[in-house]
Design an enzyme around this catalytic site. Sequence first.
Site, PDB file in Angstrom:
ATOM      1  N   ARG A 145       0.844  -1.187   0.000  1.00 35.93           N
ATOM      2  CA  ARG A 145       0.000   0.000   0.000  1.00 35.93           C
ATOM      3  C   ARG A 145       0.881   1.239   0.000  1.00 35.93           C
ATOM      4  O   ARG A 145       1.768   1.376   0.839  1.00 35.93           O
ATOM      5  CB  ARG A 145      -0.850  -0.019   1.281  1.00 35.93           C
ATOM      6  CG  ARG A 145      -2.067   0.819   1.216  1.00 35.93           C
ATOM      7  CD  ARG A 145      -3.058   0.424   2.277  1.00 35.93           C
ATOM      8  NE  ARG A 145      -2.501   0.430   3.625  1.00 35.93           N
ATOM      9  CZ  ARG A 145      -3.163   0.844   4.691  1.00 35.93           C
ATOM     10  NH1 ARG A 145      -4.391   1.273   4.566  1.00 35.93           N
ATOM     11  NH2 ARG A 145      -2.629   0.804   5.881  1.00 35.93           N
ATOM     12  N   THR A 155      -0.899   7.685  -0.758  1.00 41.07           N
ATOM     13  CA  THR A 155      -2.183   7.657  -1.480  1.00 41.07           C
ATOM     14  C   THR A 155      -3.086   6.541  -0.971  1.00 41.07           C
ATOM     15  O   THR A 155      -4.276   6.521  -1.278  1.00 41.07           O
ATOM     16  CB  THR A 155      -1.954   7.432  -2.984  1.00 41.07           C
ATOM     17  OG1 THR A 155      -1.354   6.139  -3.138  1.00 41.07           O
ATOM     18  CG2 THR A 155      -1.049   8.486  -3.583  1.00 41.07           C
ATOM     19  N   ASP A 212       2.568  -5.962  10.989  1.00 45.69           N
ATOM     20  CA  ASP A 212       3.575  -5.667  12.019  1.00 45.69           C
ATOM     21  C   ASP A 212       3.347  -6.515  13.257  1.00 45.69           C
ATOM     22  O   ASP A 212       4.297  -7.019  13.871  1.00 45.69           O
ATOM     23  CB  ASP A 212       3.532  -4.183  12.404  1.00 45.69           C
ATOM     24  CG  ASP A 212       4.278  -3.307  11.404  1.00 45.69           C
ATOM     25  OD1 ASP A 212       5.054  -3.857  10.609  1.00 45.69           O
ATOM     26  OD2 ASP A 212       4.060  -2.083  11.428  1.00 45.69           O
ATOM     27  N   ASP A 247      -1.719  -2.526  13.039  1.00 45.35           N
ATOM     28  CA  ASP A 247      -1.159  -3.023  11.781  1.00 45.35           C
ATOM     29  C   ASP A 247      -0.989  -4.532  11.891  1.00 45.35           C
ATOM     30  O   ASP A 247      -0.128  -5.018  12.628  1.00 45.35           O
ATOM     31  CB  ASP A 247       0.182  -2.336  11.508  1.00 45.35           C
ATOM     32  CG  ASP A 247       0.716  -2.692  10.124  1.00 45.35           C
ATOM     33  OD1 ASP A 247       0.855  -3.904   9.835  1.00 45.35           O
ATOM     34  OD2 ASP A 247       0.973  -1.781   9.333  1.00 45.35           O
TER      35      ASP A 247
HETATM   36  N1  URA Z   1      -4.249  -2.727   7.572  1.00 46.13           N
HETATM   37  C1  URA Z   1      -3.940  -3.042   8.859  1.00 46.13           C
HETATM   38  O1  URA Z   1      -3.030  -3.831   9.108  1.00 46.13           O
HETATM   39  N2  URA Z   1      -4.658  -2.481   9.845  1.00 46.13           N
HETATM   40  C2  URA Z   1      -5.683  -1.626   9.618  1.00 46.13           C
HETATM   41  O2  URA Z   1      -6.304  -1.159  10.569  1.00 46.13           O
HETATM   42  C3  URA Z   1      -6.001  -1.318   8.267  1.00 46.13           C
HETATM   43  C4  URA Z   1      -5.273  -1.876   7.264  1.00 46.13           C
END
Ligand code: URA
Length: 209
Positions: free
Chosen positions: A104, A108, A203, A200
């Site tokens: 990602r 953007t 992570d 995330d």
């Molecule tokens: N990706 C993630 O890992 N967490 C989110 O909250 C949104 C997208």
Amino acid sequence: MGKFTVLDHPLIQHKLTIIRRKETSSNEFRQIVGEIGGLMTYEITRDLPLQDVEIETPIGKTTQKAIAGKKLTIVPILRAGIGMLNGVMEMIPAAKVGVIGMYRDEETLTPHEYFCKMPKDIAERECLVVDPMLATGGSANMAISALKKRGVTDIKLAVLVAAPEGVKAVQKENPDVDIFAAAEDDKLLPNGYIFPGLGDAGDRLFGTK
Ligand code: URA
């Protein structure tokens, strides 16, 4: 329009609460993401078609049921989708795996495909796309269109946490795809995170924060 189903089995809800906690370690997070993936697969595969098969037990001949229809391929979206893979594969050990890599753009928030490796007979298979977070829906839509480009006509999407915005985006662009989630959260924040979400997912799975 594709169906959106929240699989709110008590075990799934309980496990999801554990991984939402910010103090949950990567080790435990990884373990439980896999477990939820397995429990969701149990529900998602409830309608798989069956056929009669003739078999012989040690006692004699009998007609019993076996799964019929298209063979399944699990499609984890890199990298966080890998976290759900083991749990899903435990339920369907004979499934093949097609991997799709998306990242990602942090500014953007648009997804880009950088890797795609599918089984040769992918067009004849049913695909279950897995990714823990359905945020904007951009990655899911891109993964689904990568599969459709390769001739796949039978696609389902399984996520742990869905934002309403992501559900709408997938339903709009891919009305033939049913979506399954362990929870639908309140909203998508401007920074791309789902609230309350779990942070995330990549992570937290891989300890890269
Ligand atoms: N990706 C993630 O890992 N967490 C989110 O909250 C949104 C997208």
